[in-house]
Design an enzyme around this catalytic site. Structure first.
Site, PDB file in Angstrom:
ATOM      1  N   THR A  32     -16.261 -63.947  18.221  1.00 13.74           N
ATOM      2  CA  THR A  32     -15.199 -63.597  18.781  1.00 13.74           C
ATOM      3  C   THR A  32     -14.558 -61.546  19.430  1.00 13.74           C
ATOM      4  O   THR A  32     -15.792 -61.441  18.344  1.00 13.74           O
ATOM      5  CB  THR A  32     -14.536 -64.494  17.315  1.00 13.74           C
ATOM      6  OG1 THR A  32     -12.361 -63.755  18.683  1.00 13.74           O
ATOM      7  CG2 THR A  32     -14.621 -62.647  16.359  1.00 13.74           C
ATOM      8  N   ASP A  42     -10.436 -71.439  19.196  1.00  9.01           N
ATOM      9  CA  ASP A  42      -9.839 -71.496  20.903  1.00  9.01           C
ATOM     10  C   ASP A  42      -8.330 -71.597  20.416  1.00  9.01           C
ATOM     11  O   ASP A  42      -7.965 -72.464  19.329  1.00  9.01           O
ATOM     12  CB  ASP A  42      -9.820 -71.833  21.683  1.00  9.01           C
ATOM     13  CG  ASP A  42      -9.243 -71.076  23.066  1.00  9.01           C
ATOM     14  OD1 ASP A  42      -9.074 -70.259  23.664  1.00  9.01           O
ATOM     15  OD2 ASP A  42      -8.242 -72.643  23.762  1.00  9.01           O
ATOM     16  N   PHE A  72      -1.493 -60.665  14.169  1.00 12.15           N
ATOM     17  CA  PHE A  72      -1.522 -60.084  15.499  1.00 12.15           C
ATOM     18  C   PHE A  72      -1.030 -61.152  17.041  1.00 12.15           C
ATOM     19  O   PHE A  72       0.030 -61.443  16.012  1.00 12.15           O
ATOM     20  CB  PHE A  72      -2.784 -60.186  15.853  1.00 12.15           C
ATOM     21  CG  PHE A  72      -3.394 -61.213  16.130  1.00 12.15           C
ATOM     22  CD1 PHE A  72      -3.815 -61.833  15.184  1.00 12.15           C
ATOM     23  CD2 PHE A  72      -3.543 -62.449  17.404  1.00 12.15           C
ATOM     24  CE1 PHE A  72      -4.069 -63.032  14.425  1.00 12.15           C
ATOM     25  CE2 PHE A  72      -4.621 -63.697  16.760  1.00 12.15           C
ATOM     26  CZ  PHE A  72      -5.186 -63.993  15.889  1.00 12.15           C
ATOM     27  N   GLY A  73      -0.605 -60.729  18.378  1.00 11.21           N
ATOM     28  CA  GLY A  73      -0.260 -61.670  18.904  1.00 11.21           C
ATOM     29  C   GLY A  73       0.973 -62.135  18.893  1.00 11.21           C
ATOM     30  O   GLY A  73       1.974 -60.861  18.505  1.00 11.21           O
ATOM     31  N   TYR A  74       1.294 -63.157  18.916  1.00 12.74           N
ATOM     32  CA  TYR A  74       2.950 -63.771  18.922  1.00 12.74           C
ATOM     33  C   TYR A  74       3.663 -63.943  17.412  1.00 12.74           C
ATOM     34  O   TYR A  74       4.550 -63.752  17.208  1.00 12.74           O
ATOM     35  CB  TYR A  74       3.039 -64.978  19.318  1.00 12.74           C
ATOM     36  CG  TYR A  74       2.652 -65.297  21.006  1.00 12.74           C
ATOM     37  CD1 TYR A  74       3.465 -64.932  21.336  1.00 12.74           C
ATOM     38  CD2 TYR A  74       1.092 -65.276  21.114  1.00 12.74           C
ATOM     39  CE1 TYR A  74       3.048 -65.425  23.325  1.00 12.74           C
ATOM     40  CE2 TYR A  74       0.948 -65.910  22.683  1.00 12.74           C
ATOM     41  CZ  TYR A  74       1.421 -65.507  23.783  1.00 12.74           C
ATOM     42  OH  TYR A  74       1.541 -65.052  24.298  1.00 12.74           O
ATOM     43  N   ASP A  75       2.673 -63.222  16.498  1.00 13.86           N
ATOM     44  CA  ASP A  75       3.015 -63.487  14.820  1.00 13.86           C
ATOM     45  C   ASP A  75       4.550 -62.739  14.663  1.00 13.86           C
ATOM     46  O   ASP A  75       5.195 -63.636  14.338  1.00 13.86           O
ATOM     47  CB  ASP A  75       2.070 -62.330  14.080  1.00 13.86           C
ATOM     48  CG  ASP A  75       1.245 -63.389  13.520  1.00 13.86           C
ATOM     49  OD1 ASP A  75       0.723 -64.653  13.581  1.00 13.86           O
ATOM     50  OD2 ASP A  75      -0.256 -63.084  13.009  1.00 13.86           O
ATOM     51  N   LYS A 126       0.314 -65.468   5.346  1.00 17.08           N
ATOM     52  CA  LYS A 126      -0.210 -66.474   6.468  1.00 17.08           C
ATOM     53  C   LYS A 126      -1.635 -67.413   6.866  1.00 17.08           C
ATOM     54  O   LYS A 126      -1.664 -68.796   6.732  1.00 17.08           O
ATOM     55  CB  LYS A 126      -0.402 -65.248   8.026  1.00 17.08           C
ATOM     56  CG  LYS A 126      -0.693 -66.138   8.717  1.00 17.08           C
ATOM     57  CD  LYS A 126      -1.073 -64.541  10.213  1.00 17.08           C
ATOM     58  CE  LYS A 126      -1.819 -65.630  11.694  1.00 17.08           C
ATOM     59  NZ  LYS A 126      -1.868 -64.612  12.425  1.00 17.08           N
TER      60      LYS A 126
END
Ligand code: IMP
Length: 191
Positions: free
Chosen positions: A8, A70, A151-154, A174
């Site tokens: 990753t 993914d 991270f991302g859409y958190d 989480k």
């Protein structure tokens, strides 16, 4: 101790994988030289397909078992988008911020805020797919970000069980519930 190689480029994911491994007495090591290797082509139609593609792409460089995940966000009002395009939602050089802004724009005025995070992890050894593990968690997309964790859409993903977003939850919280936590725990239990 069992050792698994992980493919990753996402530091947030690696942090989460290692969190699970600690308690399972498994060592998770980032595939040596990962950043120098050509990137895997992620052109599958499903998370499972892409996870397998990624894992098989990197497996020849691992001295043992390797896994790749993914994952992404499926938003009901957008017909499941961004789905497998979650990382590149706002374009090929997308950032988390740009993706979040685009998501809010597309959901502007939408009453249905239902969304789910989905994860597939492919565990492979050489050319053999050992198993694919899955996880999913349901939530709602808020109309503004809250919290700076994860991270991302958190920061936009409100988790009803916690009463806050994944961006406001601790990493451990989480991971106890998340799509990736579910899939990793299933993988570790299978070893
Ligand atoms: P991948 O590296 O192709 O699996 O891309 C996954 C993308 O989905 C990430 O870049 C994020 O935008 C999003 N995503 C996946 N899992 C999470 C998560 O746990 N929190 C927030 N965003 C996530």
């Amino acid at each position: 101790m069992t050792k698994l190689y992980c493919a990753t480029g996402n530091a947030g994911k690696l942090r989460e994988f290692r969190m699970a491994a600690e308690s399972a007495q498994v060592e998770i090591e980032l595939l040596p030289g990962f950043k120098q290797l050509p990137a895997a082509l992620e052109d599958g139609a499903t998370f499972e397909e892409n996870a397998i593609k990624k894992a098989l792409h990197y497996a020849p460089h691992a001295a043992g078992k390797l896994f790749a995940d993914d994952s992404g966000l499926e938003v009901a009002a957008l017909g499941g988008a961004p789905g497998v395009y979650s990382a590149r939602f706002s374009g090929p050089h997308a950032t988390d911020d740009a993706n979040n802004r685009l998501l809010l724009k597309k959901l502007h005025g939408a009453a249905n805020r239902k969304a789910r995070f989905v994860c597939a992890i492919a565990l492979v050894e050489g050319e053999r797919v050992v198993e694919v593990f899955h996880g999913a968690v349901d939530g709602m997309i808020l109309d503004e970000p809250r919290g700076s964790g994860g991270f991302g859409y958190d920061p936009l993903f409100y988790c009803p069980a916690f009463g806050c977003t994944f961006g406001e939850a601790t990493g451990e919280q989480k991971f106890s519930l998340s799509h990736r936590g579910q899939a990793v725990r299933a993988m570790l239990a299978s070893l």
